[in-house]
Scaffold this motif. Structure first.
Motif, mmCIF file in Angstrom:
data_model
loop_
_atom_site.group_PDB
_atom_site.id
_atom_site.type_symbol
_atom_site.label_atom_id
_atom_site.label_comp_id
_atom_site.label_asym_id
_atom_site.label_seq_id
_atom_site.Cartn_x
_atom_site.Cartn_y
_atom_site.Cartn_z
ATOM 1 N N LYS A 27 10.408 1.780 -6.012
ATOM 2 C CA LYS A 27 9.631 1.434 -4.826
ATOM 3 C C LYS A 27 8.359 0.697 -5.204
ATOM 4 N N ALA A 28 7.673 1.187 -6.242
ATOM 5 C CA ALA A 28 6.438 0.535 -6.679
ATOM 6 C C ALA A 28 6.715 -0.865 -7.206
ATOM 7 N N ALA A 29 7.789 -1.007 -7.972
ATOM 8 C CA ALA A 29 8.143 -2.321 -8.521
ATOM 9 C C ALA A 29 8.499 -3.298 -7.404
ATOM 10 N N ARG A 30 9.258 -2.814 -6.446
ATOM 11 C CA ARG A 30 9.622 -3.683 -5.320
ATOM 12 C C ARG A 30 8.380 -4.164 -4.575
ATOM 13 N N LYS A 31 7.459 -3.253 -4.333
ATOM 14 C CA LYS A 31 6.276 -3.629 -3.562
ATOM 15 C C LYS A 31 5.394 -4.597 -4.341
ATOM 16 N N ALA A 32 5.203 -4.319 -5.650
ATOM 17 C CA ALA A 32 4.302 -5.151 -6.456
ATOM 18 C C ALA A 32 4.913 -6.502 -6.790
ATOM 19 N N TRP A 33 6.217 -6.525 -7.024
ATOM 20 C CA TRP A 33 6.848 -7.745 -7.532
ATOM 21 C C TRP A 33 7.559 -8.570 -6.472
#
Length: 351
Positions: free
Chosen positions: A108-114
């Protein structure tokens, strides 16, 4: 230059990967995120220059997102996991929380940041998994390939299988640039002494019994951690996005054969170095007694998979991956490391 976030980088394989990457890619930025649970040990990476350790939980999505943005992370190498099968049988909840929920938090964090930020930043989420997700093989079954159906048999392997599927889903649904590697049984420096090889080495040194599950003929493919780290590096650098790669050691051995080799190696070490008898007076080898006298057979573990074997054809053909260390060489190096690093493992015996 690559900016890496290595989760579980103070654990066994993660710490070895930190050492490997800093040596092979000294210009890269390396951030380690580790909760430092019982198997995480800051002493494993304290002396590695250029590594920033952040003590935190992969389940803290906001923290991970902050690290990705503020440190300009473009590559996540995800090792953080609960991994001991025996512990998963006794207490599976921690495995669900870390291996499934924790992996989803990272995704989830990777999706949001990237992706959601619209930055279009090139990135890679590499997920480190296990051959145990494929279940158990019969004596004549072909080795696990990347197309082998999943059939996990323990709470540990089931939780890793679920995390593999989540990583795949985030690629196919959202376009996250992912790769996955499934490895066989690792051994080598910095391994917490609950796993077979360090546990039995240390038991040999202290004259403690060597408990062998069932008939001792459960077969595993043994992979020195240095070869595994090189394999992961190759997947990150050359692997096709969305693909999984099996990384093995090419050393299929029954547990009993591994234990016999450990005992023989300890006997040879004591014969070659008389000072070991003074350091470890309780070891049978200190008195000239064969270490194998410590072997004892115990009731088999519940749901104990009979055989694992890795078909690494895909990694060899696409990535030029070839394991360098034979089991004999790797075991000798591992024993030498544990004998030379008593100050690292002895404090762990009370955890």
């Amino acid at each position: 230059m690559t900016n890496l976030l290595i989760t579980g980088g103070a654990g066994f394989i993660g710490a070895n990967f930190v050492h490997h990457w800093r040596t092979a890619h000294p210009a890269d930025e390396v951030v380690v995120l580790d909760l430092l649970t019982y198997a995480g040990n800051r002493a494993s990476i304290d002396h590695v220059a250029g590594v920033d350790l952040v003590v935190g939980d992969i389940g803290d999505t906001a923290l991970v997102e902050q690290l990705l943005i503020e440190r300009r992370i473009d590559t996540i190498v995800h090792f953080a996991a609960e991994s001991h099968v025996d512990r998963s049988i006794i207490g599976p909840d921690a495995f669900i929380d870390t291996n499934i929920v924790g992996t989803h938090s990272l995704l989830k964090a990777a999706r949001k940041a990237w992706l959601d930020s619209g930055s279009g930043q090139p990135h890679r989420f590499h997920h480190v998994s296990t051959d145990e997700v494929f279940g158990s093989l019969g004596p004549n079954d072909p080795a696990f390939s990347e197309t082998t159906p999943y059939a996990p048999n323990s709470p540990y392997s089931a939780s890793k299988a679920a995390s593999d599927h989540l990583v795949r889903a985030y690629h196919h649904t959202y376009g996250l640039q992912v790769t996955t590697s499934n490895c066989s049984n690792n051994y080598g420096p910095y391994q917490f002494p609950e796993k077979l090889i360090p546990l039995f080495l240390i038991n040999c040194l202290h004259g403690r019994q060597l408990p062998i599950y069932g008939d001792g003929m459960n077969v595993r493919d043994w992979l020195h951690v240095s070869d595994h780290c090189r394999g992961i590096e190759l997947v990150i650098e050359r692997g096709r996005v969305g693909e999984a790669y099996n990384i093995g050691g090419g050393e299929e051995l029954p547990n009993l054969a591994v234990i016999d080799r450990i005992c023989a190696a300890v006997d040879v070490a004591f014969a070659a170095d008389p000072s070991l008898a003074g350091r470890f007076p309780d070891a049978p080898a200190a008195r000239g007694v064969p270490t194998e006298t410590l072997k004892t057979f115990v009731t088999d573990r519940a749901g104990h998979d009979r055989r694992y074997a890795i078909d690494e054809t895909k990694a060899r053909s696409e990535l030029d991956y070839v394991p360098r260390l034979s089991f004999e060489e790797g075991l000798a190096q591992t024993l030498a490391w544990y004998l030379a690093n008593e100050d690292w493992w002895r404090p762990l015996l009370t955890r």
